[in-house]
Design a protein around this motif. Structure first.
Motif, short mmCIF file in Angstrom:
data_model
loop_
_atom_site.label_atom_id
_atom_site.label_comp_id
_atom_site.label_asym_id
_atom_site.label_seq_id
_atom_site.Cartn_x
_atom_site.Cartn_y
_atom_site.Cartn_z
N GLN A 80 0.83 -1.20 0.00
CA GLN A 80 0.00 0.00 0.00
C GLN A 80 0.86 1.25 0.00
O GLN A 80 0.58 2.21 -0.73
CB GLN A 80 -0.93 0.00 1.21
N LYS A 81 1.91 1.28 0.80
CA LYS A 81 2.77 2.46 0.85
C LYS A 81 3.49 2.68 -0.47
O LYS A 81 3.65 3.83 -0.92
CB LYS A 81 3.77 2.32 1.99
N GLU A 84 0.97 3.93 -2.96
CA GLU A 84 0.59 5.30 -2.60
C GLU A 84 1.64 6.30 -3.10
O GLU A 84 1.30 7.36 -3.64
CB GLU A 84 0.44 5.41 -1.09
N CYS A 87 1.29 6.53 -6.98
CA CYS A 87 0.06 7.20 -7.41
C CYS A 87 0.10 8.69 -7.08
O CYS A 87 -0.42 9.52 -7.84
CB CYS A 87 -1.15 6.55 -6.74
N LYS A 120 -8.83 2.44 -0.36
CA LYS A 120 -8.15 3.23 0.67
C LYS A 120 -7.37 4.38 0.04
O LYS A 120 -7.45 5.52 0.51
CB LYS A 120 -7.22 2.34 1.49
N LEU A 121 -6.62 4.08 -1.01
CA LEU A 121 -5.83 5.13 -1.67
C LEU A 121 -6.73 6.10 -2.42
O LEU A 121 -6.43 7.30 -2.51
CB LEU A 121 -4.82 4.51 -2.64
N GLU A 122 -7.85 5.61 -2.97
CA GLU A 122 -8.78 6.49 -3.67
C GLU A 122 -9.34 7.54 -2.71
O GLU A 122 -9.44 8.74 -3.06
CB GLU A 122 -9.91 5.66 -4.27
N GLN A 124 -7.91 8.49 0.08
CA GLN A 124 -6.81 9.30 0.58
C GLN A 124 -6.33 10.33 -0.44
O GLN A 124 -6.05 11.48 -0.08
CB GLN A 124 -5.65 8.36 0.97
N LEU A 125 -6.25 9.92 -1.72
CA LEU A 125 -5.74 10.80 -2.77
C LEU A 125 -6.82 11.65 -3.41
O LEU A 125 -6.51 12.64 -4.09
CB LEU A 125 -5.02 9.98 -3.84
#
Length: 461
Positions: A80-81, A84, A87, A120-122, A124-125
């Motif tokens: 994930q990191k 992230e 992206c 989660k990234l969607e 967050q970003l």
């Protein structure tokens, strides 16, 4: 009444013998203009992507590579990191409307949870992330596009029947035209836009415009395409929406709107060749209770314009080894052109999605008085070569790996991948399709004429 000859279906135990689906996903960056693609896999996938695109330097702003190294594969790094970080860089550099993650064989093998990480990234970003797995576990490389479009179906906005009906009523009030001003006859109300049709399949913009025009001639308005030119313009899907495909390898994309969004699928043949295009439009017209106008005359005129190509291939034979799932449609078109098809090899056959195409194939064989070809799913290439040795076809349409060995056996070949990337859809592009088919046949004919001319010169000397 004479019954139609049903094709013979067989299934062999051969491998899929297909290329990586990344090669079919590669062109989508041209279609979805505000997108950015992130391929997650090893360095080998990056090399393959470059080869698939051919001109990677032009695609670079829209493609990125999340390269999996030893630490990723051994689960020593946090997926994930790492995603992230990449992206975030893509967002800052390109600012796309959507990032599409392309999972490869590597992500399947190490069980990378892309679907779990993406939401989660969607959040967050603040940018949509669509996950599509274009791996070698598919049946054919063209299914890479099918995977992406099926994933994007979930992101289409919900169709609002009440709002749309109100818009149609407003349009109908304004749709009054004077059809015979010289006869002083009263104006007649044109047909209201009474359909909500979404077409799915990635076609060049010019070909998509031609398809829209063909529908508009029949008073049918296409409300949207999947994929759209921009992610922010995805068509609305829901109950009351009809969807229709333009390619036979999009069975997942066809099933997803029906199962998840309650859309209705228009089961039509595919618009390849004048005959297929006419049948495709006629089926759409029948769904919306519209009487087709001028289709037969238009088809006959196009066949007349193809007479120079038909002279070359009429009576010739062709053998499909199977590669891209376009085989049934192209074979039907070539039979209509006067060719004999010995065998149609195909990596995978969705008989429900291609039911209308198979029926048109039967009608075409009956009309042209040609034998119905056998259809072999997941063919064994060694057995196919043996059958070609016995049948001696004039042309073999095959994957790139088998072209040179067949040429060495004095069989003319054409790469099936060329039909995938060429503009062969619609009536007006039939010449391009026949140009691909006739090129090796004309090359053989020119070679024979050249040898005969040389022999005459030798005799004269």
């Amino acid at each position: 009444m004479k019954t139609l000859e049903i094709p013979t279906f067989e299934c062999e135990t051969g491998n899929y013998h297909t290329s990586c689906p990344i090669s079919c996903v590669a062109w989508l960056y041209q279609k979805i203009e505000d997108s950015s693609f992130l391929v997650v896999g090893t360095k080998t996938r990056g090399y393959f992507l470059q080869n698939a695109l051919g001109v990677m330097i032009f695609a670079e702003p829209r493609y990125a590579m999340a390269e999996s190294e030893e630490g990723d594969i051994s689960a020593q790094l946090n997926d994930q990191k790492e995603l992230e970080r990449i992206c975030l860089r893509v967002k800052n550099d390109r600012n796309p409307s959507v990032i599409i993650w392309i999972g490869t064989c590597t992500t399947e093998i190490i069980k990378m949870d892309l679907e779990g990480i993406a939401p989660k990234l969607e959040k967050q970003l603040g940018i949509p992330i669509v996950v599509a797995r274009a791996n070698g576990l598919d049946h054919a490389f063209t299914q890479g596009e099918d995977t992406v479009l099926a994933a994007m179906t979930h992101r289409c906005p919900e169709y609002n029947r009440h709002t749309t009906n109100q818009q149609k009523e407003d349009i109908t009030r304004l749709a009054v035209v004077d059809v015979a001003p010289n006869n002083n006859s009263p104006g007649e109300r044109s047909k209201p836009i009474k359909c909500n049709l979404v077409l799915f399949g990635s076609l060049p913009s010019s070909v998509a415009s031609q398809s829209n025009l063909e529908s508009k001639r029949q008073s049918i308005s296409v409300s949207g395409w999947l994929p759209s030119q921009k992610y922010t313009e995805l068509p609305a899907l829901g109950e009351g929406v009809y969807v229709c495909g333009v390619n036979p390898f999009l069975s997942r994309t066809a099933a997803t709107p029906m199962r998840r969004r309650k859309c209705q699928l228009v089961g039509a043949p595919f618009p390849i060749g004048p005959d297929g295009t006419r049948a495709w439009i006629e089926k759409i017209c029948s769904v919306f209770d519209v009487k087709p106008d001028g289709l037969e005359e238009r088809e006959n005129q196009i066949w007349k314009n193809l007479s120079d190509y038909l002279e070359v291939i009429t009576g010739k034979s062709v053998f499909f080894m199977g590669d891209n799932l376009l085989e049934i449609s192209i074979a039907r078109f070539l039979i209509r052109c006067g060719m004999v098809v010995y065998e149609i090899g195909i990596p995978y056959m969705d008989r429900r999605y291609q039911a209308a195409e198979l029926l048109l194939l039967q009608h075409t064989c009956e009309k042209m008085e040609k034998p119905t070809p056998r259809i072999v799913e997941k063919p064994d290439n060694y057995s196919q070569v043996q059958r070609m040795h016995e049948l001696q076809p004039d042309l073999a349409i095959t994957g790139m790996a088998h072209a040179n060995p067949l040429e060495a056996r004095n069989i003319d070949t054409k790469w099936s991948v060329e039909f995938t990337f060429a503009q062969i859809h619609g009536s007006v592009n039939a010449r391009d399709a026949l140009e691909l088919v006739t090129r090796p046949l004309r090359r053989r004919s020119d070679s024979i004429l050249g040898c005969r001319s040389l022999s005459r010169q030798t005799v004269d000397v």
